[in-house]
Structure formats: C-alpha cells, structure tokens
Motif scaffolding. Structure first.
Motif, PDB file in Angstrom:
ATOM      1  N   LEU A 215       0.864  -1.181   0.000  1.00  0.00           N
ATOM      2  CA  LEU A 215       0.000   0.000   0.000  1.00  0.00           C
ATOM      3  C   LEU A 215       0.903   1.235   0.000  1.00  0.00           C
ATOM      4  CD1 LEU A 215      -2.755  -1.092   2.542  1.00  0.00           C
ATOM      5  CD2 LEU A 215      -3.054  -0.735   0.081  1.00  0.00           C
ATOM      6  N   PRO A 216       1.577   1.461  -1.119  1.00  0.00           N
ATOM      7  CA  PRO A 216       2.595   2.514  -1.149  1.00  0.00           C
ATOM      8  C   PRO A 216       1.981   3.910  -1.185  1.00  0.00           C
ATOM      9  CG  PRO A 216       2.323   1.572  -3.330  1.00  0.00           C
ATOM     10  CD  PRO A 216       1.452   0.759  -2.407  1.00  0.00           C
ATOM     11  N   ASP A 217       2.710   4.838  -0.588  1.00  0.00           N
ATOM     12  CA  ASP A 217       2.330   6.236  -0.719  1.00  0.00           C
ATOM     13  C   ASP A 217       2.759   6.733  -2.091  1.00  0.00           C
ATOM     14  OD1 ASP A 217       1.232   6.515   1.839  1.00  0.00           O
ATOM     15  OD2 ASP A 217       3.211   6.808   2.728  1.00  0.00           O
ATOM     16  N   GLY A 220       6.668  11.502  -3.491  1.00  0.00           N
ATOM     17  CA  GLY A 220       6.624  12.910  -3.118  1.00  0.00           C
ATOM     18  C   GLY A 220       7.114  13.006  -1.686  1.00  0.00           C
ATOM     19  N   SER A 221       7.009  14.165  -1.117  1.00  0.00           N
ATOM     20  CA  SER A 221       7.436  14.322   0.271  1.00  0.00           C
ATOM     21  C   SER A 221       6.657  13.366   1.154  1.00  0.00           C
ATOM     22  CB  SER A 221       7.215  15.767   0.729  1.00  0.00           C
ATOM     23  OG  SER A 221       8.010  16.648  -0.047  1.00  0.00           O
ATOM     24  N   GLY A 222       7.365  12.645   2.008  1.00  0.00           N
ATOM     25  CA  GLY A 222       6.728  11.623   2.813  1.00  0.00           C
ATOM     26  C   GLY A 222       6.013  12.183   4.018  1.00  0.00           C
ATOM     27  N   ILE A 223       5.326  11.282   4.711  1.00  0.00           N
ATOM     28  CA  ILE A 223       4.654  11.652   5.958  1.00  0.00           C
ATOM     29  C   ILE A 223       5.335  10.900   7.094  1.00  0.00           C
ATOM     30  CG2 ILE A 223       2.440  12.014   4.799  1.00  0.00           C
ATOM     31  CD1 ILE A 223       1.592   9.315   5.996  1.00  0.00           C
ATOM     32  N   ALA A 224       5.036  11.298   8.335  1.00  0.00           N
ATOM     33  CA  ALA A 224       5.612  10.621   9.497  1.00  0.00           C
ATOM     34  C   ALA A 224       5.124   9.177   9.550  1.00  0.00           C
ATOM     35  CB  ALA A 224       5.231  11.359  10.763  1.00  0.00           C
ATOM     36  N   ASP A 225       5.988   8.298  10.037  1.00  0.00           N
ATOM     37  CA  ASP A 225       5.599   6.892  10.168  1.00  0.00           C
ATOM     38  C   ASP A 225       4.382   6.773  11.066  1.00  0.00           C
ATOM     39  OD1 ASP A 225       9.006   5.645  10.219  1.00  0.00           O
ATOM     40  OD2 ASP A 225       7.640   6.100   8.561  1.00  0.00           O
ATOM     41  N   HIS A 526      -4.208  11.026   1.748  1.00  0.00           N
ATOM     42  CA  HIS A 526      -3.047  10.144   1.712  1.00  0.00           C
ATOM     43  C   HIS A 526      -3.176   9.136   0.567  1.00  0.00           C
ATOM     44  CE1 HIS A 526      -1.282  11.561   5.411  1.00  0.00           C
ATOM     45  NE2 HIS A 526      -2.353  11.286   6.115  1.00  0.00           N
ATOM     46  N   SER A 527      -4.372   8.987   0.034  1.00  0.00           N
ATOM     47  CA  SER A 527      -4.640   7.969  -0.981  1.00  0.00           C
ATOM     48  C   SER A 527      -5.151   8.658  -2.243  1.00  0.00           C
ATOM     49  CB  SER A 527      -5.684   6.967  -0.458  1.00  0.00           C
ATOM     50  OG  SER A 527      -6.023   6.031  -1.442  1.00  0.00           O
ATOM     51  N   TRP A 528      -4.445   8.457  -3.340  1.00  0.00           N
ATOM     52  CA  TRP A 528      -4.798   9.110  -4.600  1.00  0.00           C
ATOM     53  C   TRP A 528      -5.173   8.063  -5.637  1.00  0.00           C
ATOM     54  CZ3 TRP A 528      -4.952  14.384  -4.270  1.00  0.00           C
ATOM     55  CH2 TRP A 528      -4.298  14.957  -3.183  1.00  0.00           C
ATOM     56  N   GLY A 529      -5.814   8.509  -6.697  1.00  0.00           N
ATOM     57  CA  GLY A 529      -6.389   7.566  -7.653  1.00  0.00           C
ATOM     58  C   GLY A 529      -5.534   7.235  -8.848  1.00  0.00           C
ATOM     59  N   ASP A 530      -4.382   7.901  -8.994  1.00  0.00           N
ATOM     60  CA  ASP A 530      -3.581   7.637 -10.187  1.00  0.00           C
ATOM     61  C   ASP A 530      -2.124   8.014  -9.946  1.00  0.00           C
ATOM     62  OD1 ASP A 530      -2.933   7.202 -13.023  1.00  0.00           O
ATOM     63  OD2 ASP A 530      -2.700   9.377 -13.083  1.00  0.00           O
ATOM     64  N   THR A 531      -1.244   7.150 -10.430  1.00  0.00           N
ATOM     65  CA  THR A 531       0.183   7.464 -10.460  1.00  0.00           C
ATOM     66  C   THR A 531       0.764   7.289 -11.856  1.00  0.00           C
ATOM     67  OG1 THR A 531       0.799   5.172  -9.930  1.00  0.00           O
ATOM     68  CG2 THR A 531       0.469   6.697  -8.073  1.00  0.00           C
ATOM     69  N   ASP A 635      -7.131 -11.357  -2.357  1.00  0.00           N
ATOM     70  CA  ASP A 635      -8.275 -11.123  -3.245  1.00  0.00           C
ATOM     71  C   ASP A 635      -8.676  -9.652  -3.278  1.00  0.00           C
ATOM     72  OD1 ASP A 635      -8.363 -13.828  -3.817  1.00  0.00           O
ATOM     73  OD2 ASP A 635      -9.871 -14.254  -2.283  1.00  0.00           O
ATOM     74  N   GLU A 636      -8.358  -8.932  -2.202  1.00  0.00           N
ATOM     75  CA  GLU A 636      -8.714  -7.516  -2.148  1.00  0.00           C
ATOM     76  C   GLU A 636      -7.806  -6.668  -3.033  1.00  0.00           C
ATOM     77  OE1 GLU A 636     -11.407  -6.552  -0.513  1.00  0.00           O
ATOM     78  OE2 GLU A 636     -11.716  -8.642   0.085  1.00  0.00           O
ATOM     79  N   PHE A 637      -6.664  -7.212  -3.419  1.00  0.00           N
ATOM     80  CA  PHE A 637      -5.731  -6.501  -4.291  1.00  0.00           C
ATOM     81  C   PHE A 637      -5.937  -7.006  -5.722  1.00  0.00           C
ATOM     82  CE2 PHE A 637      -4.012  -6.322  -0.056  1.00  0.00           C
ATOM     83  CZ  PHE A 637      -3.554  -5.013   0.057  1.00  0.00           C
ATOM     84  N   ALA A 638      -7.099  -6.706  -6.249  1.00  0.00           N
ATOM     85  CA  ALA A 638      -7.520  -7.281  -7.532  1.00  0.00           C
ATOM     86  C   ALA A 638      -6.831  -6.633  -8.723  1.00  0.00           C
ATOM     87  CB  ALA A 638      -9.038  -7.160  -7.678  1.00  0.00           C
ATOM     88  N   HIS A 639      -6.339  -5.414  -8.567  1.00  0.00           N
ATOM     89  CA  HIS A 639      -5.716  -4.708  -9.679  1.00  0.00           C
ATOM     90  C   HIS A 639      -4.214  -4.567  -9.450  1.00  0.00           C
ATOM     91  CE1 HIS A 639      -9.969  -3.370  -9.837  1.00  0.00           C
ATOM     92  NE2 HIS A 639      -9.768  -3.499 -11.130  1.00  0.00           N
ATOM     93  N   MET A 640      -3.461  -4.760 -10.506  1.00  0.00           N
ATOM     94  CA  MET A 640      -2.019  -4.631 -10.412  1.00  0.00           C
ATOM     95  C   MET A 640      -1.648  -3.208  -9.998  1.00  0.00           C
ATOM     96  SD  MET A 640       0.901  -3.420 -12.138  1.00  0.00           S
ATOM     97  CE  MET A 640       0.526  -3.282 -13.885  1.00  0.00           C
ATOM     98  N   GLU A 641      -0.811  -3.104  -8.971  1.00  0.00           N
ATOM     99  CA  GLU A 641      -0.362  -1.810  -8.482  1.00  0.00           C
ATOM    100  C   GLU A 641       1.061  -1.563  -8.986  1.00  0.00           C
ATOM    101  OE1 GLU A 641       0.506   1.466  -7.589  1.00  0.00           O
ATOM    102  OE2 GLU A 641      -1.530   1.031  -6.831  1.00  0.00           O
ATOM    103  N   PRO A 642       1.238  -0.677  -9.964  1.00  0.00           N
ATOM    104  CA  PRO A 642       2.576  -0.476 -10.549  1.00  0.00           C
ATOM    105  C   PRO A 642       3.635  -0.075  -9.529  1.00  0.00           C
ATOM    106  CG  PRO A 642       0.898   0.529 -11.939  1.00  0.00           C
ATOM    107  CD  PRO A 642       0.213   0.107 -10.673  1.00  0.00           C
ATOM    108  N   LEU A 643       3.270   0.753  -8.547  1.00  0.00           N
ATOM    109  CA  LEU A 643       4.266   1.176  -7.566  1.00  0.00           C
ATOM    110  C   LEU A 643       4.756  -0.004  -6.739  1.00  0.00           C
ATOM    111  CD1 LEU A 643       2.850   4.586  -6.238  1.00  0.00           C
ATOM    112  CD2 LEU A 643       4.546   4.176  -8.031  1.00  0.00           C
ATOM    113  N   PHE A 644       3.870  -0.945  -6.449  1.00  0.00           N
ATOM    114  CA  PHE A 644       4.264  -2.136  -5.695  1.00  0.00           C
ATOM    115  C   PHE A 644       5.241  -2.974  -6.514  1.00  0.00           C
ATOM    116  CE2 PHE A 644       3.222  -6.724  -4.969  1.00  0.00           C
ATOM    117  CZ  PHE A 644       3.887  -6.852  -3.758  1.00  0.00           C
TER     118      PHE A 644
END
Length: 819
Positions: A215-217, A220-225, A526-531, A635-644
């Motif tokens: 579940l990558p951010d 860009g500038s990161g956030i605190a852990d 924190h969650s965006w729809g496109d990279t 099963d919840e990760f049904a779509h390929m996540e390029p950043l992952f």
C-alpha cells in the motif's frame, strides 16, 4: 402412427403460434412506453410555453422564457427517456428497493436507512438559495407532468421494466433531486474501504515494514511513520467469517479501485493555436445500460448551456456555454473516517465519549418487502456518525469485541448546499464567478476545472474535514471515537482547498493524481487515484507549444500505458537468454510471448495480442508475490499496483523480500517469480483463448460491460438489454478502461468514461461530446445504444448551440403550452 404425427404437428404449430402471439403482445405493451417526441401538450403550472427540439442524436434543446420553465422541460425529458433509472436511483437512496425487488435488496436498504441520505437531503432543502428552490420545484413539476401523461394516456407505465416490476410511482419532489447528489457521493466514495484494507493488511503482513510496499504512498514528500493498527486497536484479526454484503443486489458502493475516477485538462489562450481556451473532460463511473449520463441543452435567460446531466438532477454537471466551460474529476479528498466506538459493558445502549458514557441516538425503521413479512431494523447514531454493521465493507475484521464502528462523512451533512452550487456553476459567466459559486459545494468532493475566454483554473471543491494534529492515524486507519484527538474539528474554510488560477505555463489538469503536497492535516488525502496516467498526460501536453481541439481529443483517446514500462524491470533477466526451446513446449510458448512483448510499445489496442499477455502476466505476478504473505486478503488486491511491482523489482527498502515464498525451503528470486507468473498467464490464456498467441486480441478480454443494473443477469433478457463492446485502453491509459480484476474474466472493462467532452471557446460550436450508450433508457428505442459504437471507435457528435442545426435534422418537436 400418422394420427400421432398429425397431433404432434398440431400441438407444435399451436405452441409456435402461441409463442409468436406472446412475443407480439410483449412487444406491443413495451412499445406503448416508447416516447413520442412530436406533439403538443398543455400544463397549467407553466409561466411560459416550453419548446423541446430533439436533434438527430435525440439530444433535447429546451427553450422557454423563464428559468423555471426550462427546468420544467428538463424534468420532463429526463422522465420521458430515463424514468426507470430515476425510479431505481430514488428507491436506492430512500432504502426502499425491497418493496419492488423483494428479499435480495434488503441488505442494500438497511445500509441506506442507516446512512439516512434521504433524511439529510430533506433537511438540506430549506438551505438552498431561492433560485435553486424554484429550479427544484419546477423540475419536479416537469417530471410529474410526464407521470400524469403516462397515466392519462396509458403509455405503457412509462418504461418496459415496469411491466415486470409493477409498483406505484410517487410524485417527484425537490428532496428526490437533492438526494441524487448524495447517492453519487456514495458511488464515488472509497476512503472507507482503504482504511479497512490498510488495517487488515497491517495485521496480516509478517513484516510491518512491508506495508509500505503493498500500500505505497504516492511518490513525493513523505509523511511521518504511523503506528501499526494492532497497537491502536488491539484484539482484532485480519480474517473474518462474516459474509460481506457488497454483492447484494443493486449495492450502491463500488468495490475497491472502482470508485470515482476521471480526466480533465485545460489550456489557456496563449497555449491554444486558435487563441481560445480549451478544455477536455471525461468523468469515469461504473458502466451501465443506459449510461448514467444524459446530454441536454438548456436555453436559459442568461444564455444557452449544453453538456452532460444525470437524470434526477436539474443541472448540467459538465459542459459549456458560449463564454465558459467546466469539467469534473474525482479529487480523492479524504472525506470519510471510521470510528471505533466502545460499548458500555453495563449498558449496550450506550457508547463512550470524551465526557463519559452517552446514549445512542436510536430509531426503528420498517422495511417493506415484496411478498414477504416486513423487517424491522434498529438504526443507531453516535456523535461521530451512523453505526454500521460488521457485515459491510469487512468491518467485522477490524472491530474488536465490545465495540461497534461508526462513520464520519461529509456527504451525511444535513446542511448540504451542493445543489445550489451545481446550478450556480452552470449559470456562471466567468471563471471567477464559477469559483465563487463552487464554495457552497459539500460532497462528493471533486476537482472543478473551468475556463472562460481569457483564463483557466482548477479548484478542489467540497468540504474538507479538519482533523486534530494528534490524531492517532491521521485518518488512515479506524480510530477510537471516544478520544477527543480523533474526532473531527468541523471542516476547513473553503479557501483552504487547493486552487490553481491562470498558471504561468498555461496548462492545468488532473487524472486523479496527487495534486498537492501539503503536510497533515491540510494534506487533502493520503490515498490518490492515479500514479500512471498523469505521466502520459504530462508528456502529451508538454510535447506541443500550442494545442488544438484535435490534440485534446488525441490525448483523451490515447491508449499507451506508462505502466507497461514495468516489463523492462520484470522481464530483464528473461529476455535474450539464448536458450533454445522445443516447439510446442511451455518454454517455447514463454519465448514466443517474450518475443511479442519485446517489440511492443505499450499501446493497449483492442486488436493486439500483447496487451493481453502483459495484463495477464502482471495479474498473476502480483498474486504470486502477495498471496503467501497475506493469504485470502490477496483477493482484495484485484488490480495490479505499478508502484508495488516497481518497489519489489527495484528492491526499494528491501521490498524484494516479497519474491521469496515463505512456506518453501529455498529462497526464490524475483526472476523466479517473473518466470512462474508468465507461465501462469500463458496457461490461463490458453485455457481461455487458445494456444496461438499471435491470434490473441485484447478486445476479446476487454469488453466494455454496459449491463442493465436489474435485468443484466437474467437469461435471455440480458441479450437484449446489455451492451457489450470490445475496447482499447486499460487500467493505466488516458483512455481508461478499468478492469474487473476478478477471475474468471479479470480484464472485462467495467468502469470508464461514460461521457467525453472537448470544448473550444475560440469556436464554441466546434466543441464535441459523446456518451457511451445512447439517450434513451428504453430497450426498444433506436436511441438506446446508437451512440455506443461511435463512443467505442473514439468518435464524437457536435456540441452546438446553433438551434438551426438542431431543427434541420430534428426527430421531433414537443411543445408544452400554458392552457
């Protein structure tokens, strides 16, 4: 023997005749509800006469001397062409589907009763400005005029579906229109599901550091852990035995990755070849037949406007006039939070607050069910929002014993002036006016992009929750509702929302990408729809000094996937190995697949085999990487996540650990995983489409599924009501065709641009638009699917305010006169 034959012949002939008579009777009854567009009516509620000119694409051009009468006309044409759609959407929002569809929609009704969108809409009605209240009232009168006409003239109940689901139709009201926007907010919402998934995944991954991979951010500038969910809310497990309800009939909330999406971009006059502002927009929603969009032109006293409307709403939500144009994209603003509410162990009717125990606000509601005994549901609310059952959105998996989950969400506001904002945006004359009008918009949050003859702007509209600086999870995970620092502090002032006005570069745009990098709590999301799509958009926009309507169309229809570059990473050690392979073997098939991909440019063209090989490879690769780590949660990760995939194959922060299978004794490499996943993909392809890889066609797997929401799965009927088309594009192309992600048909195109529009203010009448199906919701109408093939082929229809053109090819003119 001969006598038996004659009797069989007579019986067979009789049955055939009877079948023909039944078909003729069904056709006759259904055709009674086909709209007649050439007629004269009278209505006593009008201030002036209304004229509705239907052009050759069945787009109504509505004329009247007053705003109210124009809105009356819009209500009339919406009910004329999309009555069934309006009825189902209204019943969904009210939580009254089961009165028509029986037990299969009870769970859907229970959810909507708990959210009480309709109650919030009713409370919001008095807060609309006077002009909007007049528009709402006039629109309702137009809808009801059509209902009265249907009853008076026996027009087949108004829609063929009503012969199968015969139910009384109550008059349309202003509240019905306001709740349509709230229902759209539910269909566009996705942050709640992201919170649940992040919580479940944090509990499931063996190494907490790996959560940043799967579940990558957005870069860009990161956030605190953030702390692990288990440390925030102990006593929960990522697994649940509770059967989720997301597949209940007419469930209004989309699955993960299928909430709102869209593209929009605009060019200022100095970046336009014609020295006029340009705008392109294609909002993305789940495909249905008919599409949710309805094209219309309104001739208001302030001038003509033309664009896309949603039946039930008295406004054009996207479109243009001669002086302005506007478009919408999902902003991905985080406007939802889940609150873990602690129950009083001595009194389960109370929950914990910062000030001690408090009683739930409780109400009982009775759900009427067709042909069944009514069901009584108990609805409860906390100070944070409505209490949701554990059976929705897998909430039981993240709710500890002795607790319940409540939802905070801006769309639940009973002080919602989004309808006023939508109508005022439509009637504005300048960019400045449109931005000012947008300040009243509450939900669903959108990125509003606007142009006039001299400037461009983009602004995030909608209420942004104000979270405490010390919030346990910054809104990324469910948090204890009794802790003051987790509760909302109202909403930010509208001027906090991101805004870009006349940028120096002369271009603005959004593909649901991360648009601003601000620290929490003004972070927007924190969650965006496109990279990925944004990369292609940037390249296409900056490759030209100036743009034209055609260059904007080219970008809107572009099918090159930036994510396909992952092949260079994933297949780096598989290409050109020099190894030979015997014909007909798995090694030979793998080599042939790699050869095809080596010459591919990433274009997701429906006629090519490479997109299917690539998509299947990436699908099975991600599943191989994560399933042994997170189990059924994969099963919840049904779509390929390029950043992952990129993090894993570049071994960013040790992410290549995903390549090792935990249960095996040897240590697998990422090259091993890539080869095994490619073999998986080829086996699946051969089972589905045959062994000849060169003969594969992406379009055969990537059919657009414009399915009827109610009849789409009924045998035989589905053949007539569903619209299926092979399509280009994919998950990460500008011409986006979001795939289902689930076997056995993981690449069916289920979510995309139901509307496309490109507007040129240097020559406004050269603007173009299109919808994905057709104007009519009547399956016997030639306008049910007449725009669909043009949409598939990337064609458009004229978007002209020239009434002469509309009259010249008119298919009918309706006049509604005062008595």
């Amino acid at each position: 023997m001969g006598q038996v034959f004659h009797w069989l012949l007579r019986i067979t002939t009789g049955l055939l005749v009877l079948a023909v008579l039944v078909v003729v009777m069904v056709y006759y009854l259904a055709s009674r509800s086909l709209p007649e567009y050439d007629k004269v009516l009278t209505n006593g509620s009008l201030i002036s006469d209304v004229e509705i000119v239907r052009d050759n694409n069945n787009i109504p051009h509505i004329f009247a001397a007053t705003d109210q009468d124009v809105f009356f006309g819009l209500g009339y044409v919406h009910a004329q062409d999309r009555l069934w759609q309006m009825i189902v959407m209204r019943r969904t929002a009210q939580g009254r589907l089961s009165e028509v569809f029986g037990t299969r929609t009870v769970d859907t009704d229970k959810l909507l009763r708990r959210l009480d969108l309709y109650g919030a809409a009713k409370a919001s009605l008095p807060l609309q400005d006077p002009q909007t209240q007049e528009a709402l009232a006039a629109y309702a009168q137009g809808v009801n005029a059509r209902l009265a006409e249907i009853n008076r003239d026996s027009l087949g109940r108004g829609a063929p579906e009503l012969f199968l689901f015969n139910t009384p139709i109550s008059p349309w009201t202003a509240t019905d229109s306001i709740v349509m926007i709230k229902l759209m907010a539910l269909q566009l919402a996705g942050h709640l599901q992201e919170e649940v998934l992040r919580a479940r995944t944090s509990l499931a991954v063996p190494d907490p550091a790996r959560l940043a991979d799967i579940l990558p951010d957005v870069p860009g500038s990161g956030i605190a852990d953030l702390p692990e969910y288990a440390s925030l809310v102990p006593g929960v497990s990522p697994w649940t035995d509770t059967k989720p309800l997301e597949h209940a009939a007419l469930w209004p909330s989309p699955g993960r990755g299928l909430a709102g999406a869209s593209n929009v971009w605009a060019a200022a006059p100095h970046r336009s070849a014609n020295r006029g502002s340009l705008l392109a927009n294609d909002p993305h929603l789940g495909f249905t037949a008919p599409t949710i969009w309805y094209l219309a032109r309104l001739e208001l006293p302030t001038g003509g406007v033309i664009g896309g409307s949603i039946p039930g709403i008295p406004a054009l939500l996207v479109g243009r006039s001669d002086s302005v144009a506007w478009g919408l994209t999902s902003s991905y603003l985080d406007d939802q939070d889940l609150f873990v509410e602690e129950l009083n162990p001595d009194n389960p009717e109370q929950y914990r607050t910062p000030d001690g125990w408090a009683d739930f606000e409780t109400r009982r509601t009775i759900i009427q069910i067709k042909d069944e005994t009514p069901v009584t549901a108990t609805l409860r609310w906390t100070e944070n929002g409505p209490v949701l059952p554990g059976t929705v959105w897998d909430l039981s998996a993240v709710t500890p014993p002795g607790h319940v989950m409540s939802l905070g969400w801006t769309a639940l506001s009973s002080e919602d002036t989004s309808m006023t904002a939508a109508i005022n945006i439509m009637t504005s004359q300048t960019v400045e006016d449109m931005l000012t009008a947008s300040e009243g918009f509450i939900a669903p949050s959108q990125n509003l992009t606007v142009i006039d003859t001299s400037g461009i702007a983009m602004r995030t509209i909608g209420a942004m929750p104000r979270r405490h600086a010390n919030h346990d999870s910054q809104g990324r995970l469910p948090a204890f509702g009794w802790k003051a620092e987790n509760r909302w502090l109202g909403t930010f002032p509208q001027d906090t929302n991101p805004e870009f006005v006349n940028p120096k570069g002369g271009l603005v745009g959004n593909t649901n990408n991360k648009m601003i990098d601000r620290p929490y709590p003004e972070h927007v999301s924190h969650s965006w729809g496109d990279t990925q799509r944004v990369k292609r958009w940037q390249r296409m926009m900056t490759s030209r000094q100036v743009h034209t309507r055609n260059s904007f169309v080219e970008a809107q229809l572009d099918t090159v996937s930036p994510a396909a570059q992952l092949l260079l990473l994933v297949g780096a050690d598989l290409w050109y190995t020099g190894e030979s392979a015997a014909s007909g073997t798995a090694d030979a098939q793998r080599k042939r697949a790699l050869d095809l991909l080596a010459d591919w440019n990433g274009e997701m063209n429906e006629h090519l085999p490479e997109p299917l090989i690539y998509a299947a490879w990436m699908h099975f690769l991600q599943q191989r990487l994560i399933r042994d780590d997170v189990g059924p949660l994969a099963d919840e990760f049904a779509h390929m996540e390029p950043l992952f995939i990129e993090r894993v194959f570049r071994n960013i922060d040790g992410a290549s650990a995903w390549c090792d299978v935990l249960l095996s004794t040897r240590i697998e490499t990422c090259t091993d995983m890539a080869r095994l996943a490619l073999d998986d993909a080829i086996v699946w392809i051969e089972e589905q489409f045959g062994r000849n890889l060169e003969a594969l066609r992406w379009g055969a797997a990537h059919e657009a599924t414009h399915d009827h929401p109610v009849l789409g799965k009924v045998p035989v009927l589905s053949y007539f009501v569903n619209i299926r088309q092979p399509t280009s594009g994919g998950d990460h192309t500008l011409q986006r065709g979001r795939t289902s992600g689930t076997l056995p048909q993981p690449f069916m195109n289920v979510h995309g641009a139901g509307y496309r529009g490109v507007y040129d203010l240097a020559d406004p009448d050269s603007s173009v638009f299109i919808t994905a199906t057709g104007q009519s919701g009547h399956l016997l109408s030639r306008h049910y699917d007449d725009l669909g093939e043009r949409w598939r082929q990337g064609e458009y229809i004229p978007m002209s305010l020239d009434i002469g053109l509309a009259r010249a090819a008119s298919i009918g003119i309706t006049r509604i006169e005062r008595p």
